[in-house]
Design a protein around this motif. Sequence first.
Motif, short mmCIF file in Angstrom:
data_model
loop_
_atom_site.label_atom_id
_atom_site.label_comp_id
_atom_site.label_asym_id
_atom_site.label_seq_id
_atom_site.Cartn_x
_atom_site.Cartn_y
_atom_site.Cartn_z
N PHE A 194 0.89 -1.15 0.00
CA PHE A 194 0.00 0.00 0.00
C PHE A 194 0.93 1.21 0.00
CE2 PHE A 194 -2.79 3.06 2.24
CZ PHE A 194 -3.93 2.94 1.46
N VAL A 195 1.00 1.95 -1.11
CA VAL A 195 1.99 3.02 -1.26
C VAL A 195 1.34 4.32 -1.71
CG1 VAL A 195 3.87 1.42 -1.80
CG2 VAL A 195 2.51 2.37 -3.66
N GLY A 196 2.00 5.42 -1.37
CA GLY A 196 1.52 6.72 -1.81
C GLY A 196 2.51 7.82 -1.52
N VAL A 197 2.14 9.03 -1.94
CA VAL A 197 2.94 10.23 -1.74
C VAL A 197 2.06 11.28 -1.05
CG1 VAL A 197 4.22 12.09 -2.86
CG2 VAL A 197 4.34 9.77 -3.79
N TYR A 198 2.57 11.87 0.02
CA TYR A 198 1.82 12.90 0.75
C TYR A 198 1.73 14.19 -0.07
CZ TYR A 198 2.26 9.85 4.78
OH TYR A 198 2.17 8.79 5.62
N THR A 199 0.51 14.71 -0.16
CA THR A 199 0.29 15.98 -0.84
C THR A 199 0.07 17.12 0.15
OG1 THR A 199 -2.08 15.50 -1.05
CG2 THR A 199 -0.65 14.88 -2.90
N ASN A 200 -0.27 16.78 1.40
CA ASN A 200 -0.48 17.79 2.45
C ASN A 200 -0.39 17.11 3.81
OD1 ASN A 200 -1.20 20.23 3.73
ND2 ASN A 200 -3.36 19.73 3.64
N VAL A 201 0.43 17.68 4.69
CA VAL A 201 0.53 17.18 6.06
C VAL A 201 0.46 18.39 7.00
CG1 VAL A 201 1.96 15.98 7.77
CG2 VAL A 201 1.96 15.20 5.39
N GLU A 202 -0.56 18.40 7.85
CA GLU A 202 -0.71 19.45 8.86
C GLU A 202 -0.70 18.74 10.21
OE1 GLU A 202 -4.09 22.07 8.13
OE2 GLU A 202 -3.94 21.60 5.99
N ASN A 203 0.36 18.92 10.96
CA ASN A 203 0.57 18.21 12.22
C ASN A 203 -0.66 18.24 13.13
OD1 ASN A 203 2.35 16.73 13.93
ND2 ASN A 203 2.66 18.56 15.16
N HIS A 204 -1.11 17.06 13.53
CA HIS A 204 -2.24 16.86 14.44
C HIS A 204 -3.59 17.29 13.85
CE1 HIS A 204 0.54 16.91 18.24
NE2 HIS A 204 0.79 15.91 17.42
N LYS A 205 -3.65 17.60 12.54
CA LYS A 205 -4.89 18.07 11.94
C LYS A 205 -5.31 17.30 10.69
CE LYS A 205 -4.50 22.88 13.49
NZ LYS A 205 -5.06 22.63 14.75
#
Length: 140
Positions: A71-82
């Motif tokens: 199961f693979v992917g690329v992060y497009t948005n990471v907002e810590n704890h949100k």
Amino acid sequence: MENPKQPITVAATVKAPIQKVWQSFTAPEHSVNWSFASDDWHAPEAENDLRTGGKFRTKMAAKDGSMSFDFVGVYTNVENHKKIEYKLGDGRFVSISFEDLGDSVTVTETFDPENTHPVEFQKAGWQAIMDNFKKYTETL
């Protein structure tokens, strides 16, 4: 061809503080303990570069060795704890929100369905994984 199906949403409210929920959801040493839909499967390997543009991989495998997939992917948005958003290897989009309620956190995951399995089957599988996540995190 674009997928004409509506996105699917699953959710769970986890009785734990946001820091614990976030760590359990994102750290590979935790995700290998809950990232499977049934007891005859497991997640023997996981890697996670949790940042916008970072990649992740979780190996999901039948315990009897008959089948496995990454199961693979690329992060497009990471907002810590949100929020976490990513694009899967097959082009589908996934969005996960974390709503901090103080003594608990509601985790809501919305994903584009694939075209192989019925929507109900996909929703049940992703909900089972979310339920495993809740159970694991609450007993940490």
